[in-house]
Write an enzyme that holds these catalytic residues in place. Sequence first.
Site, PDB file in Angstrom:
ATOM      1  N   ASP A  54       0.842  -1.204   0.000  1.00 50.99           N
ATOM      2  CA  ASP A  54       0.000   0.000   0.000  1.00 50.99           C
ATOM      3  C   ASP A  54       0.874   1.249   0.000  1.00 50.99           C
ATOM      4  O   ASP A  54       1.793   1.388   0.812  1.00 50.99           O
ATOM      5  CB  ASP A  54      -0.898   0.031   1.233  1.00 50.99           C
ATOM      6  CG  ASP A  54      -1.645   1.354   1.342  1.00 50.99           C
ATOM      7  OD1 ASP A  54      -2.575   1.572   0.542  1.00 50.99           O
ATOM      8  OD2 ASP A  54      -1.257   2.192   2.197  1.00 50.99           O
ATOM      9  N   TYR A  59       2.808  10.252   0.183  1.00 49.95           N
ATOM     10  CA  TYR A  59       3.986   9.758   0.892  1.00 49.95           C
ATOM     11  C   TYR A  59       5.270  10.178   0.165  1.00 49.95           C
ATOM     12  O   TYR A  59       5.650   9.580  -0.848  1.00 49.95           O
ATOM     13  CB  TYR A  59       3.946   8.240   1.029  1.00 49.95           C
ATOM     14  CG  TYR A  59       2.725   7.689   1.726  1.00 49.95           C
ATOM     15  CD1 TYR A  59       1.968   8.470   2.605  1.00 49.95           C
ATOM     16  CD2 TYR A  59       2.317   6.377   1.517  1.00 49.95           C
ATOM     17  CE1 TYR A  59       0.851   7.970   3.245  1.00 49.95           C
ATOM     18  CE2 TYR A  59       1.202   5.852   2.168  1.00 49.95           C
ATOM     19  CZ  TYR A  59       0.469   6.662   3.017  1.00 49.95           C
ATOM     20  OH  TYR A  59      -0.646   6.151   3.654  1.00 49.95           O
ATOM     21  N   LYS A  85      -3.707   5.732  -3.475  1.00 47.47           N
ATOM     22  CA  LYS A  85      -4.775   6.622  -3.007  1.00 47.47           C
ATOM     23  C   LYS A  85      -4.970   7.799  -3.940  1.00 47.47           C
ATOM     24  O   LYS A  85      -4.086   8.147  -4.732  1.00 47.47           O
ATOM     25  CB  LYS A  85      -4.459   7.074  -1.575  1.00 47.47           C
ATOM     26  CG  LYS A  85      -4.234   5.862  -0.643  1.00 47.47           C
ATOM     27  CD  LYS A  85      -3.926   6.258   0.773  1.00 47.47           C
ATOM     28  CE  LYS A  85      -3.652   5.021   1.614  1.00 47.47           C
ATOM     29  NZ  LYS A  85      -2.304   4.483   1.387  1.00 47.47           N
TER      30      LYS A  85
END
Length: 337
Positions: A54, A59, A85
């Site tokens: 994930d 990030y 995401k």
Amino acid sequence: MSQFESRPIGRTQLKVTGFGQGGAPLGGHRAPTPWPQAEAVMDFAWANGIRYYDTAPFYGYGLSEHYFGNALRKHRREDFVLSTKVGRLLRPRVTPYDPSDLWKEPLPFEPEFDYGYDGMMRSFEDSLQRLGLNKIDILLMHDLGVGDHGDSHAKHMKAAMEGGYKALSELRAAGKIGAIGLGVNEWQVCMEAMDYGDFDVFLLAGRYTLLEQEALTSFLPECQKRGTTIVIGGPFNSGILATGAKPGVHYDYKPAPQAILDKVAKIEQVCADHKVALPAAALQFPLTHPSVCSVIPGSRSVDELKRNLELFRTPIPKALWSDLKSAGLMRQDAPTP
């Protein structure tokens, strides 16, 4: 290679390993992660049977997705499950980088929230490019909730449930992604989202842990009813369940308040009475709930990942769980092994 049990994502055909690799640390969360270190972590994860990964554009402002793609392109695409995401677009940085930023040595971009239809579609395409992969299995709307948006939550939620949900539904219906959901820090926003549409999975960070089980009251029963599964991120509650109640330790991304320190100290003592490390109990507890399909602690180094795998496989006596309940440190209705 050590095999992990695979569990389904909702009612889809996707299955994930019960232990996954989270991408925030490899994006430079609080400390820089150079590529050789990130590659070593990803290679060690693969060699030890981890097949669920994930990440997110947020990030390291794209760095984590680059790292994940670089490492995962070595393997057959059908042999792993990848989630990323949507909800933020990355724009070229025009303001000076702040060294106190959450992300250390990120790529030269800055995030901009966009939960609308066009923003979601753009984010999806951008992630494919950064990953260098032709497929994303699970797409999650990132960081919705009052905690992240305050007074702007209603505005962002409306955009996400109207435009964003339409985009994700279309991608799922076209077979371009296998599952959709939210990646958030609040179970309440997941409950709100379920009133709008059909979600396969929620990645919930820090809200169903050895320290917190409020989600058992309404959220997890509703997930069971609907066949929606949960990925647990942040099983250490931002650090405190990994280190114990030490001065300066973090809980929910901030220094832990005294009440939390006191409770963790009591949980830690029960674990010590059974000769079990606190983080071993923290890693194993969430997966005992039937709606939880994977726990993804996220590891920054090979040594950290090796330690987490050892903790995950540590035998835990049933008496530990019953003693936690007897002491009022765990909900009576919390499923345990």
